[in-house]
Design a protein around this motif. Structure first.
Motif, mmCIF file in Angstrom:
data_model
loop_
_atom_site.group_PDB
_atom_site.id
_atom_site.type_symbol
_atom_site.label_atom_id
_atom_site.label_comp_id
_atom_site.label_asym_id
_atom_site.label_seq_id
_atom_site.Cartn_x
_atom_site.Cartn_y
_atom_site.Cartn_z
ATOM 1 N N ALA A 98 46.918 8.614 -69.372
ATOM 2 C CA ALA A 98 45.949 7.608 -69.814
ATOM 3 C C ALA A 98 45.238 7.089 -68.572
ATOM 4 O O ALA A 98 45.888 6.575 -67.660
ATOM 5 C CB ALA A 98 46.655 6.463 -70.534
ATOM 6 N N PRO A 99 43.928 7.229 -68.503
ATOM 7 C CA PRO A 99 43.203 6.767 -67.314
ATOM 8 C C PRO A 99 43.442 5.289 -67.032
ATOM 9 O O PRO A 99 43.674 4.488 -67.936
ATOM 10 C CB PRO A 99 41.740 7.015 -67.672
ATOM 11 C CG PRO A 99 41.774 8.064 -68.732
ATOM 12 C CD PRO A 99 43.043 7.829 -69.500
ATOM 13 N N ILE A 100 43.397 4.947 -65.766
ATOM 14 C CA ILE A 100 43.602 3.570 -65.311
ATOM 15 C C ILE A 100 42.228 2.912 -65.175
ATOM 16 O O ILE A 100 41.301 3.515 -64.642
ATOM 17 C CB ILE A 100 44.312 3.564 -63.944
ATOM 18 C CG1 ILE A 100 45.658 4.272 -64.041
ATOM 19 C CG2 ILE A 100 44.465 2.144 -63.412
ATOM 20 C CD1 ILE A 100 46.300 4.566 -62.702
ATOM 21 N N GLN A 101 42.106 1.700 -65.645
ATOM 22 C CA GLN A 101 40.829 1.004 -65.508
ATOM 23 C C GLN A 101 40.526 0.771 -64.030
ATOM 24 O O GLN A 101 41.399 0.387 -63.247
ATOM 25 C CB GLN A 101 40.846 -0.320 -66.254
ATOM 26 C CG GLN A 101 40.822 -0.144 -67.749
ATOM 27 C CD GLN A 101 40.518 -1.437 -68.463
ATOM 28 O OE1 GLN A 101 40.427 -2.508 -67.874
ATOM 29 N NE2 GLN A 101 40.348 -1.331 -69.767
ATOM 30 N N THR A 102 39.291 1.017 -63.660
ATOM 31 C CA THR A 102 38.861 0.915 -62.267
ATOM 32 C C THR A 102 39.143 -0.472 -61.700
ATOM 33 O O THR A 102 39.610 -0.596 -60.563
ATOM 34 C CB THR A 102 37.366 1.257 -62.152
ATOM 35 O OG1 THR A 102 37.197 2.626 -62.513
ATOM 36 C CG2 THR A 102 36.847 1.038 -60.751
#
Length: 136
Positions: A98-102
């Motif tokens: 799951a991508p990490i929020q910038t």
């Protein structure tokens, strides 16, 4: 004078060979985790970090896809603070399930100047691994 020059050359060669050997040891050690990545894919990073008994990351840089700058899709873990920006530095790339929020990743980067502190260990430790790549 000639003796001093020869001594300096020998010391320099010795230093460089020690550095190259240390890098090769680090690279071969990390390659073991890439070869056995099936053990870590789908699991939290903390498991991988727990198995890394010989060395631990010193720096971490998270990267986004070119198409979406709002999410970090992988992180680049470095093991040498002096040569982290060199083209010869060794990297352990971890792609996230799951991508990490910038904004989240940037908070840690800015607060700790990309150092892999206990805060980063806790933050990244519960993220699920999608893939692992090691390169130099």
């Amino acid at each position: 004078m000639k003796y001093l020059k020869n001594s300096l050359i020998i010391i320099l060669i010795s230093f460089l060979s020690t550095y190259v050997k240390a890098q090769m040891d680090t690279l071969s050690y990390l390659k073991q985790f890439e070869v056995n990545k099936a053990k870590y894919v789908g699991k939290p990073l903390s498991i991988l970090l727990g198995d890394m008994t010989a060395i631990q990351p010193k720096l971490v840089f998270s990267h986004s896809a070119f198409t979406n700058k709002h999410y970090r899709i992988f992180s680049d873990f470095k093991f040498d603070t002096k040569n982290a920006y060199s083209i010869n530095s060794i990297s352990l790339l971890v792609y996230w399930q799951a991508p990490i929020q910038t904004g989240e990743a940037n908070q840690y980067r800015d607060r700790n100047k990309s150092l892999f502190t206990p805060d980063e260990r806790s933050f990244y430790g519960n993220k699920i691994i999608k893939d692992i790549k090691v390169y130099r």
